[in-house]
Write a protein that holds these residues in place. Structure first.
Motif, short mmCIF file in Angstrom:
data_model
loop_
_atom_site.label_atom_id
_atom_site.label_comp_id
_atom_site.label_asym_id
_atom_site.label_seq_id
_atom_site.Cartn_x
_atom_site.Cartn_y
_atom_site.Cartn_z
N GLU A 173 14.52 10.71 7.10
CA GLU A 173 14.38 12.14 7.37
C GLU A 173 14.32 12.97 6.09
O GLU A 173 13.47 13.84 5.92
CB GLU A 173 15.54 12.61 8.25
CG GLU A 173 15.36 14.03 8.77
CD GLU A 173 16.44 14.42 9.76
OE1 GLU A 173 16.22 15.37 10.52
OE2 GLU A 173 17.51 13.77 9.77
N LYS A 228 6.98 16.93 2.70
CA LYS A 228 6.32 18.15 3.16
C LYS A 228 6.21 19.18 2.04
O LYS A 228 5.25 19.95 1.99
CB LYS A 228 7.06 18.73 4.37
CG LYS A 228 6.87 17.90 5.64
CD LYS A 228 7.57 18.49 6.83
CE LYS A 228 7.33 17.64 8.08
NZ LYS A 228 8.04 18.17 9.26
N THR A 260 5.51 12.09 10.24
CA THR A 260 6.16 12.86 11.30
C THR A 260 6.23 12.07 12.60
O THR A 260 7.26 12.05 13.28
CB THR A 260 5.41 14.19 11.54
OG1 THR A 260 5.37 14.94 10.32
CG2 THR A 260 6.10 15.02 12.61
N LYS A 261 5.12 11.42 12.96
CA LYS A 261 5.09 10.66 14.22
C LYS A 261 6.06 9.49 14.20
O LYS A 261 6.76 9.23 15.18
CB LYS A 261 3.67 10.16 14.50
CG LYS A 261 2.73 11.22 15.03
CD LYS A 261 1.55 10.63 15.77
CE LYS A 261 0.75 9.68 14.94
NZ LYS A 261 -0.50 9.26 15.62
N VAL A 267 14.79 8.14 11.77
CA VAL A 267 15.26 9.52 11.61
C VAL A 267 16.37 9.57 10.58
O VAL A 267 16.42 10.42 9.70
CB VAL A 267 15.74 10.09 12.97
CG1 VAL A 267 16.38 11.46 12.77
CG2 VAL A 267 14.58 10.18 13.94
N LYS A 315 11.18 15.32 4.53
CA LYS A 315 11.30 16.74 4.20
C LYS A 315 10.79 17.01 2.79
O LYS A 315 10.08 18.00 2.55
CB LYS A 315 12.77 17.19 4.33
CG LYS A 315 13.24 17.35 5.77
CD LYS A 315 14.69 17.81 5.83
CE LYS A 315 15.14 17.99 7.28
NZ LYS A 315 16.57 18.39 7.36
N ASN A 317 1.11 13.64 9.12
CA ASN A 317 1.10 13.29 10.53
C ASN A 317 1.69 11.90 10.78
O ASN A 317 2.47 11.70 11.72
CB ASN A 317 -0.33 13.36 11.07
CG ASN A 317 -0.39 13.24 12.58
OD1 ASN A 317 0.33 13.93 13.29
ND2 ASN A 317 -1.26 12.37 13.07
N VAL A 353 8.83 9.09 12.36
CA VAL A 353 10.23 9.57 12.38
C VAL A 353 10.60 10.08 13.77
O VAL A 353 11.72 9.90 14.24
CB VAL A 353 10.43 10.67 11.31
CG1 VAL A 353 11.79 11.33 11.48
CG2 VAL A 353 10.32 10.06 9.92
N ARG A 354 9.63 10.72 14.45
CA ARG A 354 9.90 11.28 15.77
C ARG A 354 10.06 10.19 16.84
O ARG A 354 10.90 10.31 17.74
CB ARG A 354 8.78 12.24 16.17
CG ARG A 354 9.06 12.96 17.49
CD ARG A 354 8.06 14.06 17.76
NE ARG A 354 6.71 13.53 17.95
CZ ARG A 354 5.69 13.83 17.18
NH1 ARG A 354 5.86 14.62 16.13
NH2 ARG A 354 4.49 13.32 17.41
N HIS A 355 9.29 9.12 16.73
CA HIS A 355 9.26 8.11 17.79
C HIS A 355 10.29 6.99 17.63
O HIS A 355 10.62 6.32 18.61
CB HIS A 355 7.87 7.49 17.88
CG HIS A 355 6.85 8.42 18.48
ND1 HIS A 355 5.60 8.60 17.94
CD2 HIS A 355 6.91 9.23 19.56
CE1 HIS A 355 4.92 9.47 18.68
NE2 HIS A 355 5.70 9.87 19.65
N TYR A 356 10.82 6.80 16.43
CA TYR A 356 11.73 5.68 16.21
C TYR A 356 13.06 6.19 15.68
O TYR A 356 13.15 6.66 14.54
CB TYR A 356 11.11 4.66 15.26
CG TYR A 356 9.82 4.11 15.80
CD1 TYR A 356 9.81 3.19 16.84
CD2 TYR A 356 8.59 4.57 15.30
CE1 TYR A 356 8.62 2.71 17.37
CE2 TYR A 356 7.40 4.09 15.82
CZ TYR A 356 7.42 3.16 16.85
OH TYR A 356 6.24 2.71 17.38
N PRO A 357 14.12 6.10 16.49
CA PRO A 357 15.42 6.69 16.16
C PRO A 357 15.99 6.26 14.80
O PRO A 357 16.53 7.08 14.06
CB PRO A 357 16.34 6.20 17.30
CG PRO A 357 15.41 5.93 18.43
CD PRO A 357 14.14 5.45 17.82
#
Length: 348
Positions: free
Chosen positions: A171, A178, A157-158, A167, A175, A154, A160-164
């Protein structure tokens, strides 16, 4: 279970350091007792055990360890309850879910500890023999492993999703993380079913299942420690480099003021990342040290009567440390930055 001609069993010789063998019967020193816990698993004839086991059980010490587990569990439950109440007050409902789930397993740990403490002396609920005590422990053990996996996934994921910028740089790492999470989840699930089966097995099969379970738990604990370092440790290091080398933020293509806000947010996230990484990694490495002993030293299995409550106490402390950032979050939200702080101070 066949008993040797002298004091001892198939898995032990003599009466240990705290007893003497008299007429093929162990006579324990004052304060020390025999215990079949972690010697015998599943259903067995208790009469066959009497007088043949080493005097390696200090009931007062074991009781003290379970009391420490109980008190740390109550402290964790009170803190989670306080955080849940405060989060509800500021309507931070997304954060509440994790607090509620953790609270369920903490409360089960309190029940599990209480079951052991309220059982009469000499009639204790024993791991691997008492069905309720063993299955409840299995639920708690696997529950906290799932929580650790969820926390790591979590957080990654959060971020990577919130800060460009993250990514592009993190990224691939996320992966791969996971995939590690899936393997750890499968090992934890297998461990759960194996652990639940032990009280229903014949003694020899029960002991073999326990040894296989210990092997799986050793691998799983090492994997969780590596997972915390691989995911949270990497993100923590990446954020540290970004903060110390502000020139890299040109990749964000944001206004300078927005860049500064991103830096401030990332700086605030770092302590939570570091706490989560250190606590999950260290607690699981401690577990690796304890479980791996059984694979190389037969007698160490009996030491698990002491290790079991000690490990659960460690997990209670870990839940307290991990929930603290949410408490800080609530306090800061309530203050609403009442004290004016210059942005540059936060960037130092």
């Amino acid at each position: 279970m066949a008993v040797k001609g002298q004091c001892g069993t198939d898995f032990s010789t003599g009466c240990g350091l705290n007893g003497v063998c008299v007429n093929s019967t162990c006579i324990c020193n004052n304060g020390w007792f025999e215990s079949s816990e972690f010697f015998f698993f599943g259903s067995d004839d208790s009469e066959e055990k009497t007088g043949q086991l080493p005097c390696d059980t200090n009931r007062k010490l074991i009781q003290l360890l379970y009391y420490a587990c109980l008190l740390s569990g109550i402290a964790a439950m009170l803190l989670h309850g306080l955080v849940a109440y405060e989060l509800s007050g500021i309507k931070a409902f997304r954060k509440l879910r994790g607090v509620y789930i953790a609270s369920v397993f903490i409360s089960l740990n309190i029940v599990w500890t209480t079951l052991r403490l309220v059982s009469g002396e000499g009639e204790e609920r024993l791991f691997g023999q008492d069905v309720a005590f063993t299955i409840l422990y299995a639920i708690i053990l696997v529950g906290f492993e799932y929580l650790a996996i969820f926390f790591i996934v979590n957080m990654g994921t959060k971020l990577v999703r919130h800060y460009p910028l993250l990514v592009t740089t993190a990224e691939k790492r996320m992966k791969r993380s996971k995939r590690i999470a899936v393997v750890s989840f499968v090992l934890a699930t297998i461990s759960f079913f194996m652990l639940c089966s032990i009280p229903f097995l014949k003694p020899d099969l029960g002991r073999l299942t326990f040894l296989i379970l210990i092997g799986l738990q050793t691998v799983d604990a090492f994997l969780l420690a590596f997972f915390a370092w691989y995911s949270l440790g990497y993100l923590n290091g990446l954020i540290a480099r970004l903060i110390n080398n502000k020139g890299e933020f040109t990749r964000f293509d944001l206004e300078p003021e927005v860049d500064q806000e991103v830096l401030i947010k990332l700086r605030r996230i770092r302590p939570k990342l570091k706490r989560g990484q250190n606590n999950i990694a260290i607690s699981n490495l401690c577990k690796v040290f304890l479980t791996s002993q059984v694979l190389f030293w037969d007698f160490s299995a009996t030491l698990w009567k002491y290790y079991l409550p000690a490990l659960q106490t460690i997990w209670m402390v870990v839940t307290i440390v991990i929930i603290l950032p949410n408490f800080t979050f609530v306090v800061n939200k309530k203050k609403k930055f009442a004290k004016v702080v210059d942005v540059q101070e936060l960037l130092i």
